[in-house]
Scaffold this active site. Structure first.
Site: not given
Lengths: 394, 309
Positions: B264, B259
């Site tokens: 994330r 990410c």
């Protein structure tokens, strides 16, 4: 204003606030802190209005009129809050380890900038006639100065953002966020805090020449109503109430403060107009009344301040203390000039008498004591100016 | 203990627990339900950790007995860009009373975002059986389940971390082997479509820390939030399997997730690796490393030019 109208309007305000609390509370997990903020703001507004809990006026009463009750109220608020905070710290951070600070507590950086900002804030109090929290509740009493002080404070915040980077890089980058329990432990820190407060209380009583109060009639229902909603609340009771509100606020939402929303509105507006430095170095990493670029319309601090203003308004209506007057040139000047100093001081110190002084001393922060000392000095120095700018009501 | 593989060690632990504990024992699989946690609040062989992003949420109410892990100090090396060292991590687990036979459950705010990252860190340090509370903090709160504000204290243990499992981590060189060397690995970019397409350098409210926009050539886009339901729970394994198959990720090849900073994507790593059982590495250097690297190929469909007026 006729009594029916005053009572009716006050009842309407109370109903709207209750509706707001009800609606927010039904909004689920994320909205519950908003509901609590609105309740606590309302409670704070009620206490401020009912007891005239104003850091500057209370200090001036002591210095000029030798009336110690107001200052004692502040000292009681500080003592009660410090006890409650210590109890919470014991649960949240059982040992005050050196590398840790209790979450979100207002333990600010201690540097020359804090000294300067507190002094300037104190001057702003003297010139405008109150600190920021008191201007908010006086808005609800129809004060002709308060609206200009708040406009001035907004401008002061803007100037504060503008001067921030230079001050931060020169003085604050390495400034310690000094926390008394780190050096003294929780017990030591609390004992020292209470001793200092007791010392200040003795000093106030020694200097004070309190006048005997009027004897009160027996406590009937109508007399109880009068004491609650018309007479000024006793100082120690008001102080204890402020302390309790501060403890509850820290436990459930965030430390008390009244400037975060104002600062955030200014910062958001200025950012969208691109008139501020693009990056405010280090600002978002400090503890205090944090100003953030607004992403949601409703915020905890915004609702707290709205609750404060409107409950103070309702309370003033019932007590027949809502006395609006058209502002004259002096009012506008002292509001704007004092407000700018208040705003700059509050932005640069990361809060005002509530966010730094009250919430800081409650938390055992050295920054709270530094603010107390220098803001009191600034206020005492500027009292003569304030006196000249005052418009005595006929 | 080090002689055993982590899986065996945990299995052995589970058997030991089963021997003398009356409470419900670890659910099968990588997720536990709120009900299971509720039933095991007093089970001393279960240790719950909260890994949340918002400051102060743990203190103002956490699952009773849960230990707080600050992701930005406890789970990282605070000096160099790296995850926490085995030594520091081991010390924290000892202090939290974790032992060889402890079942570890993580949960956190924001759909378990950082809790999943925590699971990845635990897994790298050899604790591959760590579980997530499905739905995380959000579901626990919405169900009105009890919260506590006191910080628990446990008797410290002499726990020793098993051998670390560095294969869960992809480095820049691993990614370049895919992009330039043609290694048979699928890349999954879990950022928002606008970041993936290069329209923006960073999501709203986040500083632009990379000076090129776009994505790693060959990566497919699967925004991480698509893996969870409205209530914060993970979608079912079948739904997840179908959703990833639709973009060509079916587990037939090794996978690398990334990410912006690698947090994330841990969430997607958890989905693909722990729920679907695929062979997945997380590239924690992610776009802030790749997008700033000199001379690496980049796909930027939007054609945004950094610094251009």
């Amino acid at each position: 204003m006729p009594q029916t109208l005053r009572y009716g309007l006050a009842a309407l305000i109370v109903l709207v606030i209750l509706w707001g609390v009800w609606t927010l509370n039904a909004g689920g997990v994320a909205d519950r802190p908003l509901a609590i903020s609105l309740i606590l703001g309302s409670a704070f507004g009620l206490v401020l209005q009912r007891s005239r809990f104003c850091f500057y006026c209370n200090l001036r009463d002591l210095v000029e009129r030798r009336e110690p009750a107001g200052v004692l109220a502040i000292l009681v608020a500080l003592a009660i809050g410090a006890i409650g905070y210590t109890a919470i710290f014991g649960a949240w951070l059982p040992t005050p380890a050196i590398e840790r600070l209790p979450p979100t507590a207002h333990i600010g950086p201690v540097s020359l900038v804090l000294v300067g900002a507190a002094l300037i804030f104190g001057l702003g109090m003297g010139i405008s006639g109150s600190c920021l929290s008191a201007h908010f509740y006086r808005l609800g009493e129809g004060s002709p100065v308060a609206p200009f002080a708040i406009i001035g404070a907004a401008a002061g915040f803007g100037i504060g953002f503008y001067t921030w980077n230079e001050l931060y890089l020169t003085f604050m980058q390495t400034a310690p966020s000094a926390w008394m329990p780190h050096a003294l432990g929780y017990a030591g820190s609390l004992v020292l805090t209470l001793l200092l407060l007791a010392g200040l209380a003795l000093l106030a009583l020694w200097w004070g020449r309190p006048r005997a109060g009027e004897p009160l009639p027996p406590l009937t229902v109508s007399e109880a109503f009068r004491r609650l909603f018309v007479l000024r609340w006793p100082a120690t009771f008001a102080g204890a109430a402020v302390g309790v509100i501060s403890i509850l606020a820290y436990f459930r939402v965030a430390p008390l403060g009244v400037t975060a929303e104002l600062g955030s509105i200014v910062r958001t507006g200025a950012a969208s107009l691109a008139v501020l430095p693009e990056r405010l170095v280090g600002l978002d990493g400090f503890r205090g009344c944090a100003t953030v670029i607004k992403e949601a319309l409703l915020s905890n601090n915004g609702l707290f301040v709205l609750g404060l203003i409107f409950t103070a308004f309702a309370s003033a209506l019932i007590a027949n203390q809502f006395t609006p007057r058209l502002p004259n040139v002096k009012d506008v000047f002292r509001g704007l000039a004092g407000g700018v100093l208040l705003g700059w001081g509050a932005m640069t110190a990361l809060g005002c008498t509530v966010g730094v002084l009250l919430s800081g001393i409650h938390a055992g922060a050295v920054s709270g004591w530094v603010f107390l000392g220098f803001c009191a000095l600034g206020a005492i120095l500027s009292m003569p100016i304030g006196r000249r700018l005052e418009t005595r009501s006929a | 203990m080090t002689a055993l593989t982590p899986r065996l060690a945990t299995l052995a632990g589970a058997i030991v627990i089963a021997g003398f504990s009356t409470a419900a024992i670890a659910q099968e699989g990588p997720l536990v339900t709120a009900d299971w946690v509720l039933d095991n609040l007093n089970n001393e062989n279960v240790r719950i950790f909260e890994v949340s992003t918002d400051v102060g949420v743990y203190e103002r109410g956490h699952i009773p007995g849960a230990v707080n892990l600050h992701w930005h100090t406890d789970l990282v090396d605070t000096v160099r860009r790296d995850i926490v060292s085995a030594e520091n991590f081991e010390a924290q687990l000892r202090e939290a009373g974790v032992d060889e036979d402890t079942t570890i459950v993580l949960y956190g705010d924001n759909n378990n975002w950082f809790a999943a990252w925590g699971a990845w860190v635990f897994d790298i340090h050899g604790l591959g059986e760590v579980k997530l509370l499905d739905g995380g903090r959000k579901l626990w709160e919405e169900q009105g389940l009890p919260l506590d504000t006191a910080t628990p204290e446990y008797v410290a243990t002499e726990f020793a971390l098993p051998e670390s499992n560095t294969q869960l981590r992809a480095r820049l060189s691993d990614v370049l082997e895919v992009v330039e060397g043609g290694a048979e690995v699928q890349l999954v970019d879990i950022r928002s479509p606008r970041e993936y397409n290069g329209e923006i350098f960073a999501p709203e409210g986040v500083q632009e820390l990379s000076i090129r926009a776009g994505h790693i050539p060959g990566a497919v886009n699967f925004p991480w939030g698509n893996a969870v339901n409205e209530d914060g729970t993970f979608k079912s394994a079948d739904e997840l399997k179908a959703a990833f198959a639709a973009i060509g990720i079916d587990g037939s090849q090794p996978i690398i997730t990334y990410c912006r900073i690698g947090e994330r994507s841990s969430h997607t790593w958890f989905v693909l690796s722990r729920i679907l059982g695929y062979d997945v590495r997380n590239y924690d250097g992610s776009w802030t490393e790749y997008g700033n690297s000199v001379g690496v190929p980049i796909a930027n469909p939007a054609g945004t030019v950094w610094g251009a007026l």
